[in-house]
Motif scaffolding. Structure first.
Motif, PDB file in Angstrom:
ATOM      1  N   SER A  75       0.831  -1.197   0.000  1.00 14.42           N
ATOM      2  CA  SER A  75       0.000   0.000   0.000  1.00 14.42           C
ATOM      3  C   SER A  75       0.865   1.246   0.000  1.00 14.42           C
ATOM      4  O   SER A  75       1.957   1.264   0.567  1.00 14.42           O
ATOM      5  CB  SER A  75      -0.893   0.013   1.246  1.00 14.42           C
ATOM      6  OG  SER A  75      -1.683   1.192   1.278  1.00 14.42           O
ATOM      7  N   THR A  76       0.356   2.285  -0.636  1.00 10.01           N
ATOM      8  CA  THR A  76       0.959   3.609  -0.475  1.00 10.01           C
ATOM      9  C   THR A  76       0.444   4.177   0.845  1.00 10.01           C
ATOM     10  O   THR A  76      -0.494   3.624   1.448  1.00 10.01           O
ATOM     11  CB  THR A  76       0.539   4.546  -1.627  1.00 10.01           C
ATOM     12  OG1 THR A  76      -0.875   4.761  -1.542  1.00 10.01           O
ATOM     13  CG2 THR A  76       0.923   3.984  -2.975  1.00 10.01           C
ATOM     14  N   SER A  81      -3.027   0.657  -4.026  1.00 11.84           N
ATOM     15  CA  SER A  81      -2.226  -0.534  -4.331  1.00 11.84           C
ATOM     16  C   SER A  81      -2.257  -0.805  -5.834  1.00 11.84           C
ATOM     17  O   SER A  81      -2.375  -1.942  -6.270  1.00 11.84           O
ATOM     18  CB  SER A  81      -2.729  -1.746  -3.537  1.00 11.84           C
ATOM     19  OG  SER A  81      -4.079  -2.010  -3.843  1.00 11.84           O
ATOM     20  N   SER A  83       0.192   0.544  -8.054  1.00  5.64           N
ATOM     21  CA  SER A  83       1.450   1.046  -8.591  1.00  5.64           C
ATOM     22  C   SER A  83       2.402  -0.123  -8.832  1.00  5.64           C
ATOM     23  O   SER A  83       2.134  -1.251  -8.436  1.00  5.64           O
ATOM     24  CB  SER A  83       2.074   2.062  -7.630  1.00  5.64           C
ATOM     25  OG  SER A  83       2.186   1.510  -6.339  1.00  5.64           O
ATOM     26  N   ARG A  85       6.654  -1.184  -8.768  1.00  2.00           N
ATOM     27  CA  ARG A  85       8.006  -0.840  -8.328  1.00  2.00           C
ATOM     28  C   ARG A  85       8.982  -1.653  -9.154  1.00  2.00           C
ATOM     29  O   ARG A  85       8.840  -2.862  -9.307  1.00  2.00           O
ATOM     30  CB  ARG A  85       8.200  -1.176  -6.856  1.00  2.00           C
ATOM     31  CG  ARG A  85       9.590  -0.862  -6.359  1.00  2.00           C
ATOM     32  CD  ARG A  85       9.726  -1.270  -4.889  1.00  2.00           C
ATOM     33  NE  ARG A  85      10.994  -0.861  -4.343  1.00  2.00           N
ATOM     34  CZ  ARG A  85      12.112  -1.571  -4.413  1.00  2.00           C
ATOM     35  NH1 ARG A  85      12.109  -2.728  -5.038  1.00  2.00           N
ATOM     36  NH2 ARG A  85      13.216  -1.134  -3.879  1.00  2.00           N
ATOM     37  N   ARG A 123       2.610   5.834 -12.243  1.00  2.00           N
ATOM     38  CA  ARG A 123       2.580   5.157 -10.936  1.00  2.00           C
ATOM     39  C   ARG A 123       3.641   4.073 -10.864  1.00  2.00           C
ATOM     40  O   ARG A 123       3.533   3.122 -10.101  1.00  2.00           O
ATOM     41  CB  ARG A 123       1.193   4.567 -10.687  1.00  2.00           C
ATOM     42  CG  ARG A 123       0.088   5.610 -10.618  1.00  2.00           C
ATOM     43  CD  ARG A 123      -1.263   5.025 -10.231  1.00  2.00           C
ATOM     44  NE  ARG A 123      -1.639   3.792 -10.921  1.00  2.00           N
ATOM     45  CZ  ARG A 123      -2.149   3.723 -12.155  1.00  2.00           C
ATOM     46  NH1 ARG A 123      -2.309   4.820 -12.870  1.00  2.00           N
ATOM     47  NH2 ARG A 123      -2.479   2.548 -12.684  1.00  2.00           N
ATOM     48  N   TRP A 125       7.491   3.306 -10.035  1.00  2.00           N
ATOM     49  CA  TRP A 125       8.648   3.826  -9.307  1.00  2.00           C
ATOM     50  C   TRP A 125       9.850   2.967  -9.671  1.00  2.00           C
ATOM     51  O   TRP A 125       9.811   1.741  -9.557  1.00  2.00           O
ATOM     52  CB  TRP A 125       8.415   3.775  -7.794  1.00  2.00           C
ATOM     53  CG  TRP A 125       7.129   4.413  -7.369  1.00  2.00           C
ATOM     54  CD1 TRP A 125       6.610   5.601  -7.808  1.00  2.00           C
ATOM     55  CD2 TRP A 125       6.193   3.900  -6.432  1.00  2.00           C
ATOM     56  NE1 TRP A 125       5.417   5.850  -7.195  1.00  2.00           N
ATOM     57  CE2 TRP A 125       5.126   4.824  -6.337  1.00  2.00           C
ATOM     58  CE3 TRP A 125       6.141   2.742  -5.654  1.00  2.00           C
ATOM     59  CZ2 TRP A 125       4.036   4.636  -5.502  1.00  2.00           C
ATOM     60  CZ3 TRP A 125       5.057   2.555  -4.830  1.00  2.00           C
ATOM     61  CH2 TRP A 125       4.027   3.496  -4.749  1.00  2.00           C
TER      62      TRP A 125
END
Length: 159
Positions: A75-76, A81, A83, A85, A123, A125
């Motif tokens: 979660s951010t 949720s 996004s 990475r 979104r 990263w």
């Protein structure tokens, strides 16, 4: 790492840095329909940005891994949720600032394209990290940057 010329007979004026990048993509389950194709394209993208020769030593040891997560497993701070990475590991100094910017832009675009959701690029990263000397374990040997350069020069017949 200071860029190292792979071979003294290298006809290009570019300096090449020996690196074995690894990419780990963490995304909500079901984000990508063709994970293998995305992994291959990501691995090819980083090789292109690092300007390494397309020889088996690099093509067989540069890889991307797609990790699917249950949406409730991350979660951010705002509760989202949705996004992605991407963790990229290269050797120290492998990427100039221009290469960092280009690589992150291309990776983000590839993620959006593979998800069939261009907004996902916003979104996504990307964490760029550098391995310590001796941090590339291949075939049971912890290679230093210099050992990678020596191995590639030998493979290219530029010893």
């Amino acid at each position: 790492m200071t860029p190292t010329r792979i071979g003294s007979n290298d006809t290009s004026s570019q300096m090449r840095t020996a690196a074995m990048p690894m990419l780990d993509v963490y995304a909500p389950k079901g984000t990508f329909s063709d994970k293998h194709a995305l992994a291959k394209e990501l691995a090819e993208t980083i090789m292109r940005w690092e300007k390494v020769p397309a020889i088996p030593f690099f093509t067989d040891n540069t890889a991307a891994f797609i990790h699917e997560l249950e949406p409730e497993s991350f979660s951010t701070a705002g509760g989202g949720s949705n996004s992605v990475r991407v963790h990229v590991t290269t050797n120290a100094g492998a990427l100039s600032r221009e290469q960092q910017l280009g690589l992150v832009k291309d990776i983000s675009a590839l993620i959006g394209k593979a998800a069939k959701d261009a907004s996902l690029a916003e979104r996504t990263w990307v964490a760029l990290t550098e391995a310590v000397p001796g941090g590339w374990g291949i075939g049971g040997h912890a290679y230093t940057n210099e050992e990678i350069v020596q191995t590639v020069r030998k493979l290219l017949g530029k010893d």
